[in-house]
Design a protein around this motif. Structure first.
Motif, PDB file in Angstrom:
ATOM      1  N   LEU A  94       0.752  -1.073  -0.017  1.00  6.34           N
ATOM      2  CA  LEU A  94       0.052   0.014   0.059  1.00  6.34           C
ATOM      3  C   LEU A  94       0.966   1.274  -0.107  1.00  6.34           C
ATOM      4  O   LEU A  94       0.451   2.233  -0.592  1.00  6.34           O
ATOM      5  CB  LEU A  94      -1.107  -0.042   1.143  1.00  6.34           C
ATOM      6  N   VAL A  95       2.180   1.142   0.522  1.00  9.21           N
ATOM      7  CA  VAL A  95       2.899   2.392   0.772  1.00  9.21           C
ATOM      8  C   VAL A  95       3.486   2.517  -0.657  1.00  9.21           C
ATOM      9  O   VAL A  95       3.671   3.711  -0.980  1.00  9.21           O
ATOM     10  CB  VAL A  95       4.173   1.954   1.875  1.00  9.21           C
ATOM     11  N   LEU A  99      -0.725   4.764  -1.450  1.00 11.68           N
ATOM     12  CA  LEU A  99      -2.257   4.866  -0.983  1.00 11.68           C
ATOM     13  C   LEU A  99      -2.090   5.152   0.352  1.00 11.68           C
ATOM     14  O   LEU A  99      -3.017   5.959   1.094  1.00 11.68           O
ATOM     15  CB  LEU A  99      -2.926   3.458  -1.005  1.00 11.68           C
ATOM     16  N   ILE A 100      -0.875   4.809   1.164  1.00  7.32           N
ATOM     17  CA  ILE A 100      -0.799   5.212   2.592  1.00  7.32           C
ATOM     18  C   ILE A 100       0.548   5.569   2.754  1.00  7.32           C
ATOM     19  O   ILE A 100       1.468   4.965   1.861  1.00  7.32           O
ATOM     20  CB  ILE A 100      -1.361   4.050   3.538  1.00  7.32           C
ATOM     21  N   SER A 101       1.007   6.276   3.626  1.00 14.39           N
ATOM     22  CA  SER A 101       2.489   6.687   3.913  1.00 14.39           C
ATOM     23  C   SER A 101       2.587   6.320   5.235  1.00 14.39           C
ATOM     24  O   SER A 101       3.976   6.111   5.658  1.00 14.39           O
ATOM     25  CB  SER A 101       2.588   8.519   3.660  1.00 14.39           C
ATOM     26  N   GLY A 102       1.883   5.969   6.156  1.00 10.28           N
ATOM     27  CA  GLY A 102       2.118   5.658   7.502  1.00 10.28           C
ATOM     28  C   GLY A 102       0.872   4.991   8.285  1.00 10.28           C
ATOM     29  O   GLY A 102      -0.160   5.171   7.861  1.00 10.28           O
ATOM     30  N   VAL A 103       1.181   4.181   9.101  1.00 14.54           N
ATOM     31  CA  VAL A 103       0.142   3.468  10.033  1.00 14.54           C
ATOM     32  C   VAL A 103       0.443   3.799  11.615  1.00 14.54           C
ATOM     33  O   VAL A 103       1.528   4.077  11.998  1.00 14.54           O
ATOM     34  CB  VAL A 103       0.344   1.989   9.784  1.00 14.54           C
ATOM     35  N   PHE A 116      -6.473  -0.232  12.032  1.00 14.01           N
ATOM     36  CA  PHE A 116      -5.459   0.950  12.360  1.00 14.01           C
ATOM     37  C   PHE A 116      -5.651   2.293  12.078  1.00 14.01           C
ATOM     38  O   PHE A 116      -6.185   2.221  10.983  1.00 14.01           O
ATOM     39  CB  PHE A 116      -3.901   0.241  11.800  1.00 14.01           C
ATOM     40  N   GLU A 117      -5.041   3.151  12.590  1.00 10.08           N
ATOM     41  CA  GLU A 117      -5.145   4.648  11.752  1.00 10.08           C
ATOM     42  C   GLU A 117      -4.204   4.698  10.739  1.00 10.08           C
ATOM     43  O   GLU A 117      -3.069   3.766  11.062  1.00 10.08           O
ATOM     44  CB  GLU A 117      -4.732   5.685  13.080  1.00 10.08           C
ATOM     45  N   ALA A 118      -4.325   5.177   9.963  1.00  8.38           N
ATOM     46  CA  ALA A 118      -3.245   5.437   8.840  1.00  8.38           C
ATOM     47  C   ALA A 118      -3.328   6.793   8.301  1.00  8.38           C
ATOM     48  O   ALA A 118      -4.383   7.571   8.505  1.00  8.38           O
ATOM     49  CB  ALA A 118      -3.610   4.389   7.893  1.00  8.38           C
ATOM     50  N   THR A 119      -2.383   7.049   7.557  1.00  8.39           N
ATOM     51  CA  THR A 119      -2.207   8.494   6.928  1.00  8.39           C
ATOM     52  C   THR A 119      -1.847   8.377   5.440  1.00  8.39           C
ATOM     53  O   THR A 119      -1.238   7.331   5.376  1.00  8.39           O
ATOM     54  CB  THR A 119      -1.396   9.640   7.595  1.00  8.39           C
ATOM     55  N   ASP A 120      -2.271   9.212   4.634  1.00  8.58           N
ATOM     56  CA  ASP A 120      -1.931   9.192   3.212  1.00  8.58           C
ATOM     57  C   ASP A 120      -0.515  10.225   3.216  1.00  8.58           C
ATOM     58  O   ASP A 120      -0.376  10.913   3.912  1.00  8.58           O
ATOM     59  CB  ASP A 120      -2.792   9.764   2.137  1.00  8.58           C
ATOM     60  N   GLN A 122      -0.790  13.175   1.787  1.00  6.47           N
ATOM     61  CA  GLN A 122      -1.189  14.559   2.322  1.00  6.47           C
ATOM     62  C   GLN A 122      -1.181  14.881   3.653  1.00  6.47           C
ATOM     63  O   GLN A 122      -1.750  15.735   4.200  1.00  6.47           O
ATOM     64  CB  GLN A 122      -2.337  14.948   1.295  1.00  6.47           C
ATOM     65  N   GLY A 123      -1.054  13.821   4.297  1.00  8.59           N
ATOM     66  CA  GLY A 123      -1.442  13.648   5.786  1.00  8.59           C
ATOM     67  C   GLY A 123      -3.054  13.520   6.232  1.00  8.59           C
ATOM     68  O   GLY A 123      -2.992  13.651   7.559  1.00  8.59           O
ATOM     69  N   ARG A 124      -3.585  12.938   5.234  1.00  3.95           N
ATOM     70  CA  ARG A 124      -4.973  12.698   5.739  1.00  3.95           C
ATOM     71  C   ARG A 124      -5.182  11.630   6.386  1.00  3.95           C
ATOM     72  O   ARG A 124      -4.659  10.649   6.317  1.00  3.95           O
ATOM     73  CB  ARG A 124      -5.914  12.881   4.270  1.00  3.95           C
ATOM     74  N   ALA A 125      -6.076  11.721   7.283  1.00 11.55           N
ATOM     75  CA  ALA A 125      -6.292  10.549   8.424  1.00 11.55           C
ATOM     76  C   ALA A 125      -7.018   9.673   7.570  1.00 11.55           C
ATOM     77  O   ALA A 125      -8.025   9.758   6.642  1.00 11.55           O
ATOM     78  CB  ALA A 125      -7.057  10.916   9.528  1.00 11.55           C
ATOM     79  N   MET A 126      -6.835   8.201   7.777  1.00 10.34           N
ATOM     80  CA  MET A 126      -7.439   7.142   7.181  1.00 10.34           C
ATOM     81  C   MET A 126      -7.714   6.150   7.989  1.00 10.34           C
ATOM     82  O   MET A 126      -6.869   5.973   9.073  1.00 10.34           O
ATOM     83  CB  MET A 126      -6.877   6.662   5.957  1.00 10.34           C
ATOM     84  N   VAL A 127      -8.471   5.146   7.627  1.00 14.25           N
ATOM     85  CA  VAL A 127      -8.750   3.811   8.440  1.00 14.25           C
ATOM     86  C   VAL A 127      -8.122   2.552   7.701  1.00 14.25           C
ATOM     87  O   VAL A 127      -8.161   2.558   6.353  1.00 14.25           O
ATOM     88  CB  VAL A 127     -10.168   3.510   9.044  1.00 14.25           C
ATOM     89  N   LEU A 128      -7.182   1.843   8.375  1.00 14.64           N
ATOM     90  CA  LEU A 128      -6.725   0.593   7.493  1.00 14.64           C
ATOM     91  C   LEU A 128      -7.188  -0.716   8.180  1.00 14.64           C
ATOM     92  O   LEU A 128      -7.153  -0.704   9.439  1.00 14.64           O
ATOM     93  CB  LEU A 128      -5.274   0.797   7.698  1.00 14.64           C
ATOM     94  N   LYS A 129      -7.590  -1.354   7.282  1.00 17.86           N
ATOM     95  CA  LYS A 129      -8.513  -2.549   7.756  1.00 17.86           C
ATOM     96  C   LYS A 129      -7.721  -3.949   7.422  1.00 17.86           C
ATOM     97  O   LYS A 129      -7.729  -3.999   6.105  1.00 17.86           O
ATOM     98  CB  LYS A 129      -9.805  -2.670   7.586  1.00 17.86           C
ATOM     99  N   LEU A 130      -7.012  -4.723   8.230  1.00 19.65           N
ATOM    100  CA  LEU A 130      -6.358  -5.822   7.776  1.00 19.65           C
ATOM    101  C   LEU A 130      -7.020  -7.187   8.291  1.00 19.65           C
ATOM    102  O   LEU A 130      -7.402  -7.589   9.276  1.00 19.65           O
ATOM    103  CB  LEU A 130      -5.077  -5.776   8.293  1.00 19.65           C
TER     104      LEU A 130
END
Length: 146
Positions: A94-95, A99-103, A116-120, A122-130
């Motif tokens: 994903l990195v 699509l995401i830059s951090g978890v 998990f919380e994740a960010t893209d 641009q620093g936007r907050a996202m949700v990551l579901k594994l």
């Protein structure tokens, strides 16, 4: 007792940063090898990862320390991915795709997934579901695919 808890592995997003290209090469090699082997022979891991014996061993030791692979010596010497190893490969993919830059921290645990919380970038907050697939469903999927 705390015995069972000792095997529970925490996803440490910061550890992703410390994994080298070779670490991911060996993780990927184990994943590829597991298409045909439950435990991937060490020599096959070395061949797929295209690393010398000494290098592959050093990398595998590091992956073992991070609990991303499991080492077995029953019938022969080999490795298999742990759930955490699969998680790291998924996150890495994903990195790589941007699509995401951090978890961040884990915010939920479902019956069949971890959230998990994740960010893209641009620093936007996202949700990551594994999603979690058990060993049995892995086999069933493999059988259906062939």
């Amino acid at each position: 007792g705390g015995g069972a808890c000792a095997t529970t592995m925490k996803l440490d997003p910061s550890a992703l940063r410390y994994l080298s290209k070779d670490d991911f090469r060996v993780l990927t090699a184990v994943e590829l090898g597991q298409r045909n082997h439950e435990i991937v022979p060490t020599v096959l891991v070395e061949r797929i990862a295209n690393l010398g014996r000494g290098d592959a061993y050093k990398v595998a030791k590091n992956l073992l320390r991070h609990k991303l692979v499991h080492h077995e010596r029953k019938k022969y010497d080999g490795y298999r991915l742990t759930t955490l190893g699969y998680d790291y490969l998924a996150i890495q993919a994903l990195v790589k795709k941007g699509l995401i830059s951090g978890v961040g921290t884990q915010i939920g645990v479902g019956k069949e997934s971890d959230i998990f919380e994740a960010t893209d970038e641009q620093g936007r907050a996202m949700v990551l579901k594994l999603h979690r697939l058990g060993r049995t469903s892995f086999r069933a999927v493999k059988n259906k695919r062939d």
